[in-house]
Structures are given as structure tokens and as C-alpha cells.
Write an enzyme that holds these catalytic residues in place. Structure first.
Site, short mmCIF file in Angstrom:
data_model
loop_
_atom_site.label_atom_id
_atom_site.label_comp_id
_atom_site.label_asym_id
_atom_site.label_seq_id
_atom_site.Cartn_x
_atom_site.Cartn_y
_atom_site.Cartn_z
N HIS A 40 0.87 -0.94 -0.16
CA HIS A 40 -0.15 -0.02 -0.07
C HIS A 40 1.03 1.08 0.09
CE1 HIS A 40 1.10 -0.41 4.22
NE2 HIS A 40 1.01 0.91 4.33
N HIS A 126 6.12 6.35 -0.64
CA HIS A 126 6.65 5.04 -1.03
C HIS A 126 6.02 3.89 -0.59
CE1 HIS A 126 7.71 5.68 3.31
NE2 HIS A 126 7.95 4.43 3.15
#
Length: 185
Positions: A40, A126
Site C-alpha cells: 500500500h 513510497h
């Protein structure tokens, strides 16, 4: 063991599979790899919270998404956090996208209004892939990236909870679909 919560942009399952297939775990010996289903892009880490805080943030985020439209994100390069030779975190980044940063700021503001104390570090989007370099040899940065340019549509974000005793460990609590769709799990 306390349950922790966070708000994140989900990845399509096809993208998760591509990411997992793009990197050889044998070439990058980290102690713990993130389960494919747990990949995610975090917006805000909330930590532990009260039921009242959860209800308040769900209500505020549901109101927020009524004014949002889908946008596109694009993967960029691999990177690390921590020591360059023995990194703590191995990740894949996303190309800078103003709408992502605005969404993160909007969500952070709502969380702070709901009483959450958030990390003050600047947002660095990220997707964490692995943790803790596992061997004595130094980490060698990944040359190139066949994932650069891979895109996906962001149409929602999700309130997740961590269930550390299960694999995968991130469970959907509530989906916030852009345009106001409501999908409680």
C-alpha cells in the site's frame, strides 16, 4: 498487543503482483518482506486510537472524498531508508504528483483535528517492500527499474488496521471512495 490504524492508498492486485515479480528476494536478502496483499501507499499513520476518534475520522474523511476525483500515480525507482550499506527499509517510490500531496495534507489536517498526533517529518510517498538487511555484505542499490512508468488510478483511500498475529496483517476497516461512495467493511 494494541491495534494500530493508518490511512493509505490501495494498490490494484495486478500492480501488487508486478511489484513482487520485479524483484528477486535472493538478490536482496532482507529479513522481512511485506506480504503481497499488504502492499500500500501510506497517507497517514494513526497508531492506536479510541472508538470515538475512529468514528470521527471516518465521518470527516467521508465528507472529504465527496469533492475528490480519481487521479493517476506512477511508480518511480527503488530506494532505501536507514544506513546505505545495511538499510532498514527497502521501498519503491512514486513519481511526484501534486494531487497525492494535496490528499495527504487534507487527510493529515482532518486527523489532527480529530486529536491524532502525527509524525512531523515531511511526506515521502513510497511502498515498503522489505525490512532489515539480513547479511554482512553491504547492500548494492538496484540498477535501473523496470517498474518506472507503471501507472494506476487512485479512486479511493482506505482506513486499515494492523492485525500482527495474521498474514496478511492489514485489514480494511473503511473505504473512502472519491465522489462520495461509502463502503464500510
Amino acid at each position: 498487543m494494541q491495534t494500530h490504524y493508518f490511512l493509505a492508498v490501495p494498490l490494484p492486485s495486478t500492480l501488487k503482483r508486478k511489484i513482487v515479480e520485479s524483484i528477486s528476494r535472493e538478490d536482496f536478502p532482507f529479513k522481512r518482506w511485506v506480504h503481497e496483499k499488504d502492499l500500500h501507499l501510506t497517507l497517514v499513520f494513526l497508531g492506536s486510537c479510541t472508538q470515538e476518534q475512529l468514528q470521527q475520522i471516518q465521518k470527516k474523511c467521508q465528507s472529504l472524498v465527496t469533492n475528490w476525483e480519481a487521479f493517476t500515480l506512477e511508480l518511480s525507482t527503488y530506494g532505501t531508508f536507514g544506513s546505505k550499506k545495511k538499510p532498514r527499509i527497502f521501498w519503491i517510490g512514486v513519481k511526484e504528483e501534486a494531487k497525492l500531496y494535496q490528499l495527504q495534507r487534507d487527510v493529515s489536517r482532518l486527523c489532527e483535528e480529530s486529536g491524532f498526533e502525527l509524525d512531523k517529518k515531511s511526506y515521502s510517498p513510497h511502498i515498503t517492500l522489505a525490512r532489515q538487511w539480513a547479511i554482512d555484505n553491504d547492500y548494492e542499490p538496484v540498477d535501473g527499474n523496470q517498474m518506472q512508468g507503471v501507472q494506476w488510478r487512485v479512486e479511493e483511500f482506505i482506513l486499515y488496521k494492523s492485525v500482527l498475529t495474521e498474514t496478511p496483517k492489514y485489514k480494511t476497516v473503511h473505504r473512502f471512495q472519491f465522489g462520495g461512495g461509502d463502503n464500510t467493511q
